[in-house]
Every structure is written in C-alpha cells, then in structure tokens.
Design a protein around this motif. Structure first.
Motif, PDB file in Angstrom:
ATOM      1  N   ASP A   1       0.594  -1.315   0.181  1.00 14.36           N
ATOM      2  CA  ASP A   1      -0.028   0.048  -0.096  1.00 14.36           C
ATOM      3  C   ASP A   1       0.953   1.240  -0.180  1.00 14.36           C
ATOM      4  O   ASP A   1       0.210   2.426   0.121  1.00 14.36           O
ATOM      5  CB  ASP A   1      -0.927  -0.138   1.133  1.00 14.36           C
ATOM      6  N   SER A   2       2.202   0.950  -0.249  1.00 14.00           N
ATOM      7  CA  SER A   2       3.165   2.215  -0.120  1.00 14.00           C
ATOM      8  C   SER A   2       2.793   3.349  -1.333  1.00 14.00           C
ATOM      9  O   SER A   2       2.459   2.829  -2.411  1.00 14.00           O
ATOM     10  CB  SER A   2       4.549   2.006  -0.307  1.00 14.00           C
ATOM     11  N   THR A   3       2.766   4.618  -0.871  1.00 11.82           N
ATOM     12  CA  THR A   3       2.482   5.788  -2.043  1.00 11.82           C
ATOM     13  C   THR A   3       3.639   6.303  -2.130  1.00 11.82           C
ATOM     14  O   THR A   3       3.709   6.788  -3.281  1.00 11.82           O
ATOM     15  CB  THR A   3       1.310   6.695  -1.111  1.00 11.82           C
ATOM     16  N   ARG A   4       4.863   6.012  -1.442  1.00 14.29           N
ATOM     17  CA  ARG A   4       6.081   6.616  -1.700  1.00 14.29           C
ATOM     18  C   ARG A   4       7.210   5.508  -1.114  1.00 14.29           C
ATOM     19  O   ARG A   4       6.931   5.169  -0.121  1.00 14.29           O
ATOM     20  CB  ARG A   4       6.464   7.922  -1.291  1.00 14.29           C
ATOM     21  N   ILE A   5       8.303   5.162  -2.025  1.00 20.88           N
ATOM     22  CA  ILE A   5       9.270   4.547  -1.448  1.00 20.88           C
ATOM     23  C   ILE A   5      10.780   5.196  -1.558  1.00 20.88           C
ATOM     24  O   ILE A   5      10.998   5.787  -2.592  1.00 20.88           O
ATOM     25  CB  ILE A   5       9.308   3.112  -2.423  1.00 20.88           C
ATOM     26  N   VAL A   6      11.377   5.008  -0.428  1.00 23.36           N
ATOM     27  CA  VAL A   6      12.486   5.900  -0.278  1.00 23.36           C
ATOM     28  C   VAL A   6      13.662   4.947  -0.129  1.00 23.36           C
ATOM     29  O   VAL A   6      13.643   3.907   0.804  1.00 23.36           O
ATOM     30  CB  VAL A   6      12.351   7.009   0.949  1.00 23.36           C
ATOM     31  N   ILE A   7      14.828   4.955  -0.888  1.00 21.46           N
ATOM     32  CA  ILE A   7      15.921   4.195  -1.057  1.00 21.46           C
ATOM     33  C   ILE A   7      17.044   5.144  -0.511  1.00 21.46           C
ATOM     34  O   ILE A   7      17.433   5.979  -0.878  1.00 21.46           O
ATOM     35  CB  ILE A   7      16.031   3.596  -2.426  1.00 21.46           C
ATOM     36  N   GLU A   8      17.578   4.478   0.647  1.00 18.99           N
ATOM     37  CA  GLU A   8      18.858   4.752   1.369  1.00 18.99           C
ATOM     38  C   GLU A   8      19.838   3.907   1.067  1.00 18.99           C
ATOM     39  O   GLU A   8      19.893   2.754   1.730  1.00 18.99           O
ATOM     40  CB  GLU A   8      18.942   5.481   2.522  1.00 18.99           C
ATOM     41  N   GLY A   9      21.096   4.317   0.632  1.00 19.79           N
ATOM     42  CA  GLY A   9      22.247   3.321   0.315  1.00 19.79           C
ATOM     43  C   GLY A   9      23.427   3.981   1.058  1.00 19.79           C
ATOM     44  O   GLY A   9      23.677   5.212   1.073  1.00 19.79           O
ATOM     45  N   SER A  10      24.131   3.364   2.175  1.00 26.27           N
ATOM     46  CA  SER A  10      25.294   3.777   3.009  1.00 26.27           C
ATOM     47  C   SER A  10      26.579   2.993   2.341  1.00 26.27           C
ATOM     48  O   SER A  10      26.388   1.844   2.005  1.00 26.27           O
ATOM     49  CB  SER A  10      24.925   3.496   4.598  1.00 26.27           C
ATOM     50  N   PHE A  11      27.779   3.929   2.609  1.00 24.70           N
ATOM     51  CA  PHE A  11      28.745   3.337   1.984  1.00 24.70           C
ATOM     52  C   PHE A  11      29.842   3.942   3.009  1.00 24.70           C
ATOM     53  O   PHE A  11      29.994   5.284   3.279  1.00 24.70           O
ATOM     54  CB  PHE A  11      29.185   3.672   0.601  1.00 24.70           C
ATOM     55  N   PRO A  12      30.925   3.092   3.329  1.00 24.01           N
ATOM     56  CA  PRO A  12      32.330   3.977   4.035  1.00 24.01           C
ATOM     57  C   PRO A  12      32.822   5.033   3.312  1.00 24.01           C
ATOM     58  O   PRO A  12      33.397   4.918   2.206  1.00 24.01           O
ATOM     59  CB  PRO A  12      33.194   2.737   4.307  1.00 24.01           C
TER      60      PRO A  12
END
Length: 331
Positions: A268-279
C-alpha cells in the motif's frame, strides 16, 4: 410382166409405225415399271421437301433460325451430357482405384501391426517389469519381487546388514521400478530404518530453514504514514568492489531489488525511499558509513516499472522522482 415387176419393185416402202412413250413404258417388265414408279415417287417427295423447306425459310426465316439454333443447342447439350457421363465414369473409376489402394494400404498396415505385435510378444517372453515397492516394508517388497521370479538382495548404508526385513523400509530398487528386465534377474532393494528416515527428514527441514535464513534480505524496511499516504524507507549497505563502476552497478541493482522488497512487504506504499550507505573517509582521515544515495519514487512511477526487464537497472536512478546521488556514484 417385167415392167409390172419393175414397177412393184420400185414402189416406195411403207413408213414405220409410231409408238408412244407410254406404249414403250407398258412394254417394260413389271418389275422395271414398279422400280420406276418408286424412284419417281421418292424423287417427287424429295423435290417437294426441298421446295417446302425453301418456302418455309422464305415465309418464316426466324422460325427456321430458331429451329437451327434449337438443333445446335440440342447437339451441344448432348455433347455436354456425354462429357459429363465420361467424367462421371472417370471419377467413379478413380474413386474405385483409391478405395482399392486404401484397402491395400490398410491390409498392409494391419499386417505390419500384426508382425510388430508378434515381435513384441516374442521380445517380452520371459521378461517382467520391476514393480514399485518404494515405501513398503522390506519383507513385503521382497515377496512382491520374488513372486515375479526376481532374485532379491538388500542394500543399506549402515553396517551389519539386514537381519529382520520387517524392520526395514524399501526406498528404491536397482533396476528402477518400471524397467523391463528378464524375470530371473537380480534386483537390489535399497532399504533404510524408519528412524533413520525420520532423522533424514529432520536434517532436510533444518537445511531448508538455514537456506531460507540465508536468503533473507539485507534490507532494513520501515514505514510511516497517515491518512491516505504511507512512505516506506529501505536502507541497505552499498557493497564494495574492485572498481567504482562495479560499485555503481551493484548499487543500481540493489536499488531495484529494494523497491521490489518494499512493495512485497508494504503493497500500500504511496512513496518508496531508498537509502544506500557506504564507508567514506573525510579530509581528516576519519572513515564512517555515510548515506551517499537517497532517492525516492512515487507510487505512479513505481507502477510503471517492469521488474522483469533487467535493463531497467541501468535507468533506475534516472526515473526517480527526487533525491540525491553522491557525485562518486554518478557516471
């Protein structure tokens, strides 16, 4: 006297008697007269017919043409009928030939099938099919095989052999069940103890559970929302690699997978946020994990993504609705 004689001698001869044509005709034989009358009558009828036909042609030329056309049509119709009869005869003869040929082929096919059946029966003579005994107690499996003439040997993974077949269970045979072999052949029955089978099933369950745990996603998924909206955030660590291009491609692939994971867990998501971390290492030499990728996709955009097309990975960042990408990740 001589003068009188001379006078008689010199007297002219009398004129011949004239005979009419009719008198001459009457003198002919009867058969000749009949023939003459017949020929004359036939000639008269012929002349009458010719004259009558000519008169009809003069008096009614259209009728004459119609009769001629009718005669021509009748002749053409007769020729067509004769041609149709000829074709019908040829068709009937051809059908008869085809029927005879089909009958010959059918007889040949029956003969071939009969020969094959006889050959198969001869081949199967003295043969038997290995029955399926999997799951049966070993003693019952042995009896079923011996009833067909087979010699039975047991084989097990444990030491000591099989002493009491009723305590064992058949798991397979060699040759396999369903194979056709000579009825006096040796058949090996692979057996196991019921407790060993239960232990093996438990091991399989544990292995399946471990594999499922290994397949669990490395994504961290959270959701927040209110009336009519919900935002799902997926966090993951961008994997290191040999080159920046390989790191970039891996991050693109993980972004696409993260969107799929978010939809699967929160459809049911109306928005999807993607967060990627890196050293990342700062100017002072300190290294810590930093968010170098933060992009979001509205539901309208997500619904247009074809996840089955692997090529969408190359454009997944370009179709975002917003967010930021660290310069080192950009091409």
């Amino acid at each position: 006297m001589s003068e009188e004689h001379n006078s008689r001698t010199a007297a002219p001869a009398s004129a011949p008697e004239k005979v009419s044509l009719w008198q001459k005709f009457r003198r002919w034989p009867l058969i000749a007269r009949i023939a003459t009358f017949g020929c004359g009558g036939f000639l008269a009828l012929f002349i009458l017919a010719v004259v009558g036909g000519a008169c009809l042609a003069i008096m009614d030329p259209e009728g004459t043409e119609e009769r001629a056309q009718q005669a021509e049509d009748d002749r053409a119709e007769q020729e067509e009928q004769e041609e149709a009869d000829r074709q019908a005869e040829e068709e009937a003869e051809r059908e008869a030939d085809e029927q005879r040929q089909a009958e010959a082929e059918r007889e040949a096919e029956e003969e071939r099938e009969r020969e094959e059946a006889e050959a198969e029966a001869e081949r199967l003579e003295g043969m038997a099919e290995v029955p399926g005994v999997e799951g049966m107690p070993a003693d019952e499996a042995r009896d079923a095989l011996e009833d067909l003439g087979f010699s039975v040997d047991f084989e097990t993974d444990t030491e000591g052999g099989v002493w009491d077949a009723s305590n064992w269970v058949a798991v397979s045979t060699d040759p396999d069940s369903g194979e056709l072999i000579e009825d006096d052949s040796d058949v090996v029955v692979n057996v196991t103890r019921p407790e060993d089978e239960e232990a093996e099933e438990e091991d399989d369950e544990e292995l399946a559970q471990e594999e499922a745990e290994e397949e669990q996603s490395d994504f961290t998924i959270t959701q927040e929302g209110g009336d009519g909206w919900s935002e799902t955030t997926v966090e993951f660590d961008i994997a290191d690699n040999f080159t920046m291009n390989m790191i970039r491609n891996g991050a693109r692939r993980d972004t696409l997978e993260a969107i799929e994971e978010a939809l699967e867990e929160h459809p049911d998501s109306t928005r999807i946020v993607i967060e990627g971390s890196f050293p990342m290492t700062d100017q002072y030499g300190n290294t810590e994990d930093s968010v170098i990728l933060r992009v979001f996709y509205d539901r309208e955009t997500v619904d247009q993504i074809n996840f089955d097309n692997v090529m969408v990975r190359d454009t997944i960042w370009e179709i975002r609705d917003g967010g930021m990408i660290h310069p080192e990740l950009q091409e």
